[in-house]
Design a protein around this motif. Structure first.
Motif, PDB file in Angstrom:
ATOM      1  N   GLY B  41       0.793  -1.226   0.000  1.00 58.30           N
ATOM      2  CA  GLY B  41       0.000   0.000   0.000  1.00 58.30           C
ATOM      3  C   GLY B  41       0.826   1.277   0.000  1.00 58.30           C
ATOM      4  O   GLY B  41       0.269   2.371   0.076  1.00 58.30           O
ATOM      5  N   LYS B  42       2.148   1.151  -0.135  1.00 59.73           N
ATOM      6  CA  LYS B  42       2.976   2.365  -0.003  1.00 59.73           C
ATOM      7  C   LYS B  42       2.787   3.342  -1.165  1.00 59.73           C
ATOM      8  O   LYS B  42       2.659   4.540  -0.949  1.00 59.73           O
ATOM      9  CB  LYS B  42       4.461   1.995   0.181  1.00 59.73           C
ATOM     10  CG  LYS B  42       5.031   1.029  -0.822  1.00 59.73           C
ATOM     11  CD  LYS B  42       6.361   0.468  -0.303  1.00 59.73           C
ATOM     12  CE  LYS B  42       7.143  -0.238  -1.412  1.00 59.73           C
ATOM     13  NZ  LYS B  42       6.374  -1.271  -2.152  1.00 59.73           N
ATOM     14  N   SER B  43       2.734   2.821  -2.397  1.00 61.31           N
ATOM     15  CA  SER B  43       2.488   3.719  -3.537  1.00 61.31           C
ATOM     16  C   SER B  43       1.093   4.312  -3.479  1.00 61.31           C
ATOM     17  O   SER B  43       0.899   5.494  -3.786  1.00 61.31           O
ATOM     18  CB  SER B  43       2.667   2.972  -4.861  1.00 61.31           C
ATOM     19  OG  SER B  43       4.031   2.918  -5.211  1.00 61.31           O
ATOM     20  N   THR B  44       0.129   3.510  -3.091  1.00 60.63           N
ATOM     21  CA  THR B  44      -1.249   3.994  -2.991  1.00 60.63           C
ATOM     22  C   THR B  44      -1.339   5.144  -1.996  1.00 60.63           C
ATOM     23  O   THR B  44      -1.987   6.159  -2.259  1.00 60.63           O
ATOM     24  CB  THR B  44      -2.192   2.853  -2.571  1.00 60.63           C
ATOM     25  OG1 THR B  44      -2.013   1.767  -3.478  1.00 60.63           O
ATOM     26  CG2 THR B  44      -3.639   3.302  -2.591  1.00 60.63           C
ATOM     27  N   LEU B  45      -0.667   4.998  -0.856  1.00 57.57           N
ATOM     28  CA  LEU B  45      -0.670   6.060   0.151  1.00 57.57           C
ATOM     29  C   LEU B  45      -0.129   7.366  -0.450  1.00 57.57           C
ATOM     30  O   LEU B  45      -0.732   8.429  -0.309  1.00 57.57           O
ATOM     31  CB  LEU B  45       0.175   5.633   1.354  1.00 57.57           C
ATOM     32  CG  LEU B  45       0.423   6.727   2.413  1.00 57.57           C
ATOM     33  CD1 LEU B  45      -0.899   7.196   2.995  1.00 57.57           C
ATOM     34  CD2 LEU B  45       1.352   6.230   3.511  1.00 57.57           C
ATOM     35  N   LEU B  46       0.992   7.243  -1.158  1.00 53.17           N
ATOM     36  CA  LEU B  46       1.604   8.423  -1.758  1.00 53.17           C
ATOM     37  C   LEU B  46       0.648   9.073  -2.768  1.00 53.17           C
ATOM     38  O   LEU B  46       0.482  10.291  -2.792  1.00 53.17           O
ATOM     39  CB  LEU B  46       2.905   8.002  -2.451  1.00 53.17           C
ATOM     40  CG  LEU B  46       4.053   8.993  -2.456  1.00 53.17           C
ATOM     41  CD1 LEU B  46       4.431   9.350  -1.042  1.00 53.17           C
ATOM     42  CD2 LEU B  46       5.245   8.413  -3.203  1.00 53.17           C
ATOM     43  N   ARG B  47       0.008   8.222  -3.568  1.00 53.81           N
ATOM     44  CA  ARG B  47      -0.882   8.742  -4.613  1.00 53.81           C
ATOM     45  C   ARG B  47      -2.148   9.352  -4.011  1.00 53.81           C
ATOM     46  O   ARG B  47      -2.742  10.249  -4.625  1.00 53.81           O
ATOM     47  CB  ARG B  47      -1.229   7.638  -5.602  1.00 53.81           C
ATOM     48  CG  ARG B  47      -0.017   7.182  -6.436  1.00 53.81           C
ATOM     49  CD  ARG B  47      -0.278   5.843  -7.111  1.00 53.81           C
ATOM     50  NE  ARG B  47      -1.448   5.889  -7.965  1.00 53.81           N
ATOM     51  CZ  ARG B  47      -1.444   6.377  -9.208  1.00 53.81           C
ATOM     52  NH1 ARG B  47      -0.321   6.816  -9.729  1.00 53.81           N
ATOM     53  NH2 ARG B  47      -2.539   6.407  -9.912  1.00 53.81           N
ATOM     54  N   CYS B  48      -2.541   8.893  -2.822  1.00 53.10           N
ATOM     55  CA  CYS B  48      -3.704   9.491  -2.162  1.00 53.10           C
ATOM     56  C   CYS B  48      -3.386  10.909  -1.696  1.00 53.10           C
ATOM     57  O   CYS B  48      -4.253  11.782  -1.685  1.00 53.10           O
ATOM     58  CB  CYS B  48      -4.125   8.651  -0.952  1.00 53.10           C
ATOM     59  SG  CYS B  48      -5.018   7.152  -1.397  1.00 53.10           S
ATOM     60  N   ILE B  49      -2.119  11.134  -1.319  1.00 57.49           N
ATOM     61  CA  ILE B  49      -1.773  12.418  -0.715  1.00 57.49           C
ATOM     62  C   ILE B  49      -1.944  13.576  -1.702  1.00 57.49           C
ATOM     63  O   ILE B  49      -2.278  14.686  -1.298  1.00 57.49           O
ATOM     64  CB  ILE B  49      -0.346  12.373  -0.113  1.00 57.49           C
ATOM     65  CG1 ILE B  49      -0.344  11.422   1.087  1.00 57.49           C
ATOM     66  CG2 ILE B  49       0.137  13.758   0.297  1.00 57.49           C
ATOM     67  CD1 ILE B  49       1.011  11.202   1.717  1.00 57.49           C
ATOM     68  N   ASN B  50      -1.740  13.342  -3.009  1.00 56.65           N
ATOM     69  CA  ASN B  50      -2.070  14.453  -3.917  1.00 56.65           C
ATOM     70  C   ASN B  50      -3.288  14.166  -4.799  1.00 56.65           C
ATOM     71  O   ASN B  50      -3.468  14.763  -5.846  1.00 56.65           O
ATOM     72  CB  ASN B  50      -0.861  14.888  -4.749  1.00 56.65           C
ATOM     73  CG  ASN B  50      -0.554  13.935  -5.877  1.00 56.65           C
ATOM     74  OD1 ASN B  50      -1.046  12.824  -5.877  1.00 56.65           O
ATOM     75  ND2 ASN B  50       0.244  14.383  -6.827  1.00 56.65           N
ATOM     76  N   GLY B  51      -4.104  13.231  -4.324  1.00 59.66           N
ATOM     77  CA  GLY B  51      -5.412  13.073  -4.949  1.00 59.66           C
ATOM     78  C   GLY B  51      -5.409  12.311  -6.263  1.00 59.66           C
ATOM     79  O   GLY B  51      -6.380  12.371  -7.012  1.00 59.66           O
ATOM     80  N   LEU B  52      -4.346  11.594  -6.583  1.00 60.10           N
ATOM     81  CA  LEU B  52      -4.391  10.755  -7.783  1.00 60.10           C
ATOM     82  C   LEU B  52      -5.264   9.535  -7.540  1.00 60.10           C
ATOM     83  O   LEU B  52      -5.754   8.912  -8.466  1.00 60.10           O
ATOM     84  CB  LEU B  52      -2.982  10.321  -8.206  1.00 60.10           C
ATOM     85  CG  LEU B  52      -2.104  11.420  -8.812  1.00 60.10           C
ATOM     86  CD1 LEU B  52      -0.750  10.867  -9.214  1.00 60.10           C
ATOM     87  CD2 LEU B  52      -2.779  12.060 -10.012  1.00 60.10           C
ATOM     88  N   GLU B  53      -5.407   9.177  -6.251  1.00 59.08           N
ATOM     89  CA  GLU B  53      -6.394   8.168  -5.867  1.00 59.08           C
ATOM     90  C   GLU B  53      -7.346   8.830  -4.873  1.00 59.08           C
ATOM     91  O   GLU B  53      -6.923   9.651  -4.069  1.00 59.08           O
ATOM     92  CB  GLU B  53      -5.732   6.962  -5.169  1.00 59.08           C
ATOM     93  CG  GLU B  53      -4.645   6.282  -5.965  1.00 59.08           C
ATOM     94  CD  GLU B  53      -5.174   5.384  -7.071  1.00 59.08           C
ATOM     95  OE1 GLU B  53      -6.411   5.222  -7.179  1.00 59.08           O
ATOM     96  OE2 GLU B  53      -4.343   4.852  -7.830  1.00 59.08           O
ATOM     97  N   THR B  54      -8.614   8.463  -4.938  1.00 57.44           N
ATOM     98  CA  THR B  54      -9.555   8.980  -3.946  1.00 57.44           C
ATOM     99  C   THR B  54      -9.453   8.114  -2.693  1.00 57.44           C
ATOM    100  O   THR B  54      -9.029   6.963  -2.755  1.00 57.44           O
ATOM    101  CB  THR B  54     -10.995   8.897  -4.482  1.00 57.44           C
ATOM    102  OG1 THR B  54     -11.244   7.537  -4.855  1.00 57.44           O
ATOM    103  CG2 THR B  54     -11.184   9.794  -5.683  1.00 57.44           C
ATOM    104  N   ILE B  55      -9.828   8.690  -1.557  1.00 58.18           N
ATOM    105  CA  ILE B  55      -9.822   7.884  -0.336  1.00 58.18           C
ATOM    106  C   ILE B  55     -11.261   7.599   0.069  1.00 58.18           C
ATOM    107  O   ILE B  55     -12.181   8.352  -0.265  1.00 58.18           O
ATOM    108  CB  ILE B  55      -9.055   8.581   0.808  1.00 58.18           C
ATOM    109  CG1 ILE B  55      -9.661   9.957   1.132  1.00 58.18           C
ATOM    110  CG2 ILE B  55      -7.587   8.725   0.451  1.00 58.18           C
ATOM    111  CD1 ILE B  55      -8.985  10.641   2.315  1.00 58.18           C
TER     112      ILE B  55
END
Lengths: 224, 241
Positions: B41-55
């Motif tokens: 989940g490390k890349s997902t976490l990073l991508r969530c931080i600038n909104g490339l993935e929704t949480i």
């Protein structure tokens, strides 16, 4: 049976052909520019534009791509006056050809847009660019580059479509050939001349598109 | 006050929950490495931080900007954090200089002249001032990644997210990129990086986050995390058992 070819018989009609070439070129250039712009707009709507207008663009594209061009032309030239829209033959030809090219170009350009790697969108987003800015500055040019050969072929087809417009008395190359052979009964020579003119123009158009590509796309296509 | 505040963040892909309640606070100037197995989940976490993935649950704040789902909030947030990707993602039709100039010009509306000066300065910062007119396909992977760093820096972000930025590089090109990142860290840039470069993480980072199965499994200064890992999973990950 010996067929006597007499191209000298065409010499008197050179100005008619010259006018035909000018009209065909004018139609192709005007329609190419406007049709491409329409195609880009429609491709944008179909891929990332407002969802409410997407169905309308889809209907337009499918309607045009699934009916004969001659009918579209006749509808605009002979049909529209019934509802009070009367166009001259050149205006009708340009409108019909732009509407036609717009639909085909839309689908070609859409394919180019959809082949954009996801990383390009993510990089643009991470740089705080809006979706429209991303489309305009990041997506569009490489997308056009990807489909440039297909677009070139479509443009050549559109140029040949101008031959159909001779049916509503647009004085293009085909109109000139018809006119000449009805006067001097030299059909063979007239249509050979028309064929060669179309061939030369098509090759010229392809070469022009290649040169335009060199200006628009300084880099070869990206691998990823 | 923390620059980045990640609070109880949960993220699901379908039935698969990849982030199971993440909490992480990053102070200004802090350099953090996120390590862990693939799928942790490390890349997902990073991508969530600038909104490339929704949480799906929780909240993320960056310097007072709240992560929300609309474009206005997202863009406000993305003005504060830059991101660098594993695959560089340079714009292939633009020269290195133009890659760096584009966003300041279209997003911040600064003039071409100012943008060019800024681009030259940022390229100099990554040691590539002489490549201003080179196109991405004329650059090595390491050079492309350094241009990508310059491009992110030109937006003057408060923090940089680095998503395995050396993983796509040939081994001999890794160091030139790490040197640039190390220099940024020295200069006080806040960095959050997912990385497999353990030696680099150890030398440069203030804290190391070990992620395992969607959770922050261990967190601490590098000498503690690397020298005396508390959990079996981290010892296994580090090859100590």
């Amino acid at each position: 049976m010996a067929v006597g070819l007499d191209f000298g018989a065409l010499a008197d009609y050179a100005p008619v052909f010259a006018k035909g070439v000018a009209v065909t070129c004018e139609l192709t250039l005007v329609v190419g520019g406007l049709g491409l712009a329409l195609g880009i707009l429609c491709a944008w709507v179909r891929t990332q534009g407002p969802r409410v207008i997407r169905p309308f663009v889809s209907i337009y594209v499918e309607l045009i791509r699934n009916t004969p061009f001659l009918i579209q032309l006749f509808f605009i030239f002979f049909g529209l006056p019934a509802v009070g829209v009367s166009l001259g033959e050149m205006e009708a030809a340009i409108l019909a050809m732009v509407v036609n090219l717009g639909a085909y170009a839309c689908e070609i350009i859409r394919a180019g847009i959809e082949a954009t790697p996801r990383g390009q969108y993510e990089a643009s987003a991470s740089l705080a660019m809006s979706r429209l800015q991303t489309f305009r500055y990041v997506v569009l040019r490489p997308a056009l580059q990807r489909i440039w050969p297909a677009l070139t072929s479509q443009l050549v087809i559109v140029m040949f479509g101008s031959a159909v417009c001779s049916q509503i008395a647009v004085e293009d190359i085909t109109f000139a050939a018809n006119f000449i052979q009805s006067r001097n009964f030299r059909a063979f020579e007239a249509y050979i001349a028309a064929t060669l003119l179309y061939l030369a123009l098509a090759l010229l158009l392809r070469q022009g598109m290649r040169m335009l590509a060199l200006v628009l796309f300084p880099r070869r296509r990206a691998v990823r | 006050m923390s620059l980045i505040a990640v609070t109880e963040v949960r993220k699901r892909f379908g039935a698969n929950e990849v982030l199971k309640g993440i909490n992480l606070d990053v102070a200004p100037g802090e350099v953090i490495a996120i390590i862990g197995k693939s799928g942790s989940g490390k890349s997902t976490l990073l991508r969530c931080i600038n909104g490339l993935e929704t949480i799906d649950e929780g909240s993320i704040m960056v310097a007072g900007a709240q992560l929300a789902d609309d474009e206005l909030h997202l863009r406000a947030l993305r003005l504060k954090v830059g991101m660098i990707f594993q695959g560089f993602n340079l714009f292939p039709h633009l020269s290195a200089g133009r890659n760096v100039m584009l966003s300041p010009m279209v997003v911040k509306k600064i003039s071409a002249k100012e943008a060019e000066a800024e681009a030259r300065a940022r390229l100099a910062q990554v040691g590539l001032e002489h490549k201003f007119d080179a196109y991405p396909d004329e650059l090595s992977g390491g050079q492309q990644q350094r241009v990508a760093i310059a491009r992110a820096l030109a937006m003057r972000p408060l923090a940089l997210l680095c998503d395995e930025i050396t993983s796509a590089l040939d081994p001999e090109l890794v160091n030139e990129v790490l040197q640039v990142v190390g220099k940024l860290a020295e200069e006080g840039m806040t960095l959050l990086m997912v990385t497999h470069e353990m030696r680099f993480a150890r030398e440069v980072c203030d804290r190391v986050v070990f992620m395992h199965q969607g959770r922050v499994h261990e967190i601490g200064p590098p000498d503690i995390v690397f020298e005396s890992p508390k959990t079996l999973e981290l010892r296994q990950f580090l090859g100590m058992t």
